[in-house]
Design a protein around this motif. Structure first.
Motif, PDB file in Angstrom:
ATOM      1  N   LEU B  26       8.873 -31.712  16.978  1.00 42.11           N
ATOM      2  CA  LEU B  26       8.632 -31.422  15.516  1.00 42.11           C
ATOM      3  C   LEU B  26       9.412 -30.820  14.900  1.00 42.11           C
ATOM      4  O   LEU B  26      10.061 -30.751  14.071  1.00 42.11           O
ATOM      5  CB  LEU B  26       7.274 -30.678  15.266  1.00 42.11           C
ATOM      6  N   LEU B  29      12.884 -32.323  14.631  1.00 38.74           N
ATOM      7  CA  LEU B  29      12.774 -33.081  13.455  1.00 38.74           C
ATOM      8  C   LEU B  29      12.861 -32.365  12.225  1.00 38.74           C
ATOM      9  O   LEU B  29      13.454 -33.224  11.064  1.00 38.74           O
ATOM     10  CB  LEU B  29      11.522 -34.020  13.530  1.00 38.74           C
ATOM     11  N   VAL B  30      12.465 -31.205  12.008  1.00 33.75           N
ATOM     12  CA  VAL B  30      12.632 -30.626  10.599  1.00 33.75           C
ATOM     13  C   VAL B  30      14.083 -30.884  10.032  1.00 33.75           C
ATOM     14  O   VAL B  30      15.261 -30.632  10.620  1.00 33.75           O
ATOM     15  CB  VAL B  30      12.522 -29.178  10.750  1.00 33.75           C
ATOM     16  N   PRO B  31      14.066 -31.363   8.918  1.00 34.18           N
ATOM     17  CA  PRO B  31      15.283 -31.667   8.016  1.00 34.18           C
ATOM     18  C   PRO B  31      16.128 -30.507   7.792  1.00 34.18           C
ATOM     19  O   PRO B  31      17.253 -30.389   7.614  1.00 34.18           O
ATOM     20  CB  PRO B  31      15.135 -32.404   6.937  1.00 34.18           C
ATOM     21  N   ILE B 271       9.767 -22.169   9.421  1.00 38.45           N
ATOM     22  CA  ILE B 271       9.241 -23.193  10.694  1.00 38.45           C
ATOM     23  C   ILE B 271       8.860 -22.246  11.932  1.00 38.45           C
ATOM     24  O   ILE B 271       7.764 -22.594  12.301  1.00 38.45           O
ATOM     25  CB  ILE B 271       9.932 -24.410  10.607  1.00 38.45           C
TER      26      ILE B 271
END
Lengths: 297, 306
Positions: B26, B29-31, B271
């Motif tokens: 995850l 994947l964080v843009p 995040i």
């Protein structure tokens, strides 16, 4: 029980009897009534809404610029931007129901597919699928949804997908357990011996037995979905304003809860009623469709 | 017993490993580019590239995961993008508040849930039972943030019995613990009711009645202790439900625990903090489930170890 498999095609007596029984329960009737009203509100929203839900009206605020309490002109009062709360709640019904049904639909489909595959085939496929399910169960659902919603830009579809991604797990577990028990029964063995393929056995002989659980847990699941959507929207990572959702109406107005409590508690009541109705209906369905569980939950 | 314990422990470790993998995927994947975020808007491409290399973000996935896992094993959850502090430091500083809230919530839900469930079972199929069960449905259907704001409105703003939020005294704890506890009350009361009904149907209850024991004595000495047994293990599983509620409840009440930390991080899309809290919560859930599986056969010998 064995005879039931052979008449899977005939109109199912258990469902008709179950429905009749359902209508004798006051709680279930009440829940069904509330749900019908909400569905009507969602479908006929443009006809019901007295004002444009996004119009910021000058007369919607007091001279000091504060939101107005419920009155004859604004039935449920106005919000801090001078918008009509009733109109926003009516349109919010749409948001909640659409997400509830779509997200739960996906969750039910994925959960049932994973549960049936793992339960029927067992072996390493089943092992991997169920370990993954265990893994997902150990994630705090809300936090996972928040992370996912933060990664993808929130839109209605993304919110629905995010909720589905954390909500399929319960369904998968229930269906897995039932499929596993079914797959070992004699009538399935007979089908296998007669050379029926797995797809045919699952579709014709396993799925009909799972319908009750899917209906019950599918109904209860909508309640979880509705609450999760409301919470995500309340935290600002769900449905984005100006699209009204009950959760984001509370999010936008919560700082005024001491002076304008209707802005928090009326949407809150709407969320409660919707979630409660699905819970009561699901519980009644469980009692009527599965007599083994009667009065135990 | 020891073999069972060892197997369950290994399973839990495997799940934790899986959780670390999912969390990392995850994160991966964080843009948003962490290097860009650390460097600031005005940084040159060269600076950003330097930070990327420094953080190892230019290396392949498995190398990055390997290092992430290595750090995790040393208790290193990474650094906050914006607060320039270790995530683990932030979390440990706030852990006592969250644990206190958990304790308060568990006490609240056990007291309310077991009482309601016991009364409902004793008054089975009467209007009392039915209203209590509808109440239990209301508590599991009510969104926690609305319950929290409602309790604040009634007991803090209107009646002034409790402070409007914050942390420090017992009075501060009551409303947030009640808010989380009410959800659990719904589950515990339903379980307690069905467990009591099972026990009430047993022969030894009839024998006790035949011996002429008073109703109160039968209930408190024979029925309740046996009915509670299968429920004790649920406390472990309950931790999972608790962890999902803290973000909302701590932010409503301004409770300085890890839930509020996560909520503040959500607002700033920090995040690593969100991930850290998620990971710690997942550990709690795994631990809770493990505890439940260990306690259940201890308190109830009828449960067979698998």
């Amino acid at each position: 029980m064995v005879s039931k498999a052979s008449k899977a095609k005939a109109p199912n007596p258990r469902i008709t009897a179950g429905l009749k029984d359902l209508f004798r329960r006051p709680r279930a009737l009440l829940a069904a009534g509330v749900l019908l009203m909400m569905v009507f509100a969602a479908v006929a929203a443009p006809l019901i809404m007295p004002y444009d839900p996004n119009a910021q009206m000058f007369e919607g605020l007091s001279l000091e610029g504060a939101p107005l309490p419920p009155s004859a002109q604004f039935w449920l009062g106005t919000d801090l931007l001078g918008r009509d709360l009733f109109s926003r709640l009516v349109l919010g019904t749409r948001t909640s129901l659409i997400i509830g049904v779509v997200a739960n639909g996906i969750a039910v489909f994925v959960g049932a597919a994973v549960g049936i595959t793992a339960g029927y085939f067992g072996g390493w496929i089943g092992g991997i699928l169920m370990r993954f399910t265990d893994l997902m169960m150990a994630f705090p659902a809300l936090l996972l949804a928040i992370v996912l919603a933060a990664i993808f830009k929130p839109s209605l579809l993304i919110v629905a997908l995010v909720i589905a991604m954390v909500n399929w797990v319960q369904m998968a577990r229930v269906i897995y357990t039932e499929t596993r028990a079914l797959a070992q029964r004699e009538f399935i063995e007979v089908q296998r011996a007669m050379g029926s393929g797995p797809l045919r056995i699952i579709g014709r002989h396993i799925l009909p037995h799972l319908v009750y659980s899917i209906i019950v847990f599918g109904t209860l699941g909508i309640s979880t979905t509705v609450l999760l959507e409301a919470t995500l929207s309340y935290l600002g990572v769900g449905v984005q304003p100006p699209t009204p959702s009950w959760g984001n109406i509370i999010f936008e107005n919560q700082t005024y809860f001491a002076t304008a409590p209707w802005l928090v508690f009326l949407p809150g009541l709407a969320i409660l009623l919707l979630a409660l109705s699905f819970n009561l209906l699901g519980d009644a369905l469980r009692d009527t469709l599965d007599p083994r569980l009667k009065g135990r939950h | 017993m020891w073999g069972y314990l060892f197997r369950r422990l290994m399973q839990s470790l495997l799940i934790l490993l899986g959780i670390s993998l999912v969390t990392f995927v995850l994160l991966y994947l964080v843009p948003a580019d962490p290097a860009r975020q650390i460097a600031g808007r005005s940084a040159t491409a060269e600076t950003v590239a330097n930070i990327r290399a420094q953080l190892g973000l230019d290396q392949p996935f498995y190398v990055q995961y390997g290092r992430y896992l290595g750090n995790l094993l040393q208790g290193d959850l990474g650094r906050s993008y914006l607060q320039r502090t270790e995530v683990s430091t932030l979390i440990w500083a706030r852990m006592p508040a969250t644990l206190l809230l958990m304790l308060g919530a568990i006490v609240a839900e056990l007291v309310m849930g077991l009482t309601i469930g016991a009364v409902a079972a004793l008054k089975r199929n009467t209007p009392i039972d039915q209203s209590l069960m509808v109440f239990s449905f209301v508590t599991i259907s009510a969104p926690q943030f609305v319950v929290g704001i409602l309790l604040l409105y009634v007991f803090a703003v209107r009646l002034g019995w409790f402070p409007i939020g914050g942390y420090g005294t017992f009075a501060h704890l009551v409303l947030p613990a009640l808010t989380i506890g009410l959800l659990g009350t719904g589950w515990y009361s339903r379980m307690m009711r069905s467990s009591m009904i099972d026990v009430l149907a047993h022969d030894y209850v009839r024998t006790a009645r035949a011996k002429g024991l008073g109703k109160l004595r039968i209930v408190t000495r024979h029925v309740v202790p046996n009915a509670i047994l299968p429920i004790i293990a649920m406390i472990g599983i309950d931790i999972g439900m608790f962890m999902s509620g803290i973000v909302v409840v701590e932010s409503v009440f301004g409770w300085p625990g890890i839930g509020q930390l996560a909520w503040q991080a959500i607002q700033r899309v920090d995040i690593p903090i969100i991930m850290g809290v998620t990971l710690i919560s997942a550990c709690f859930i795994v631990l809770g489930n493990l505890l439940a599986d260990i306690i259940a056969p201890l308190v109830d010998p009828r449960i067979k170890l698998k």
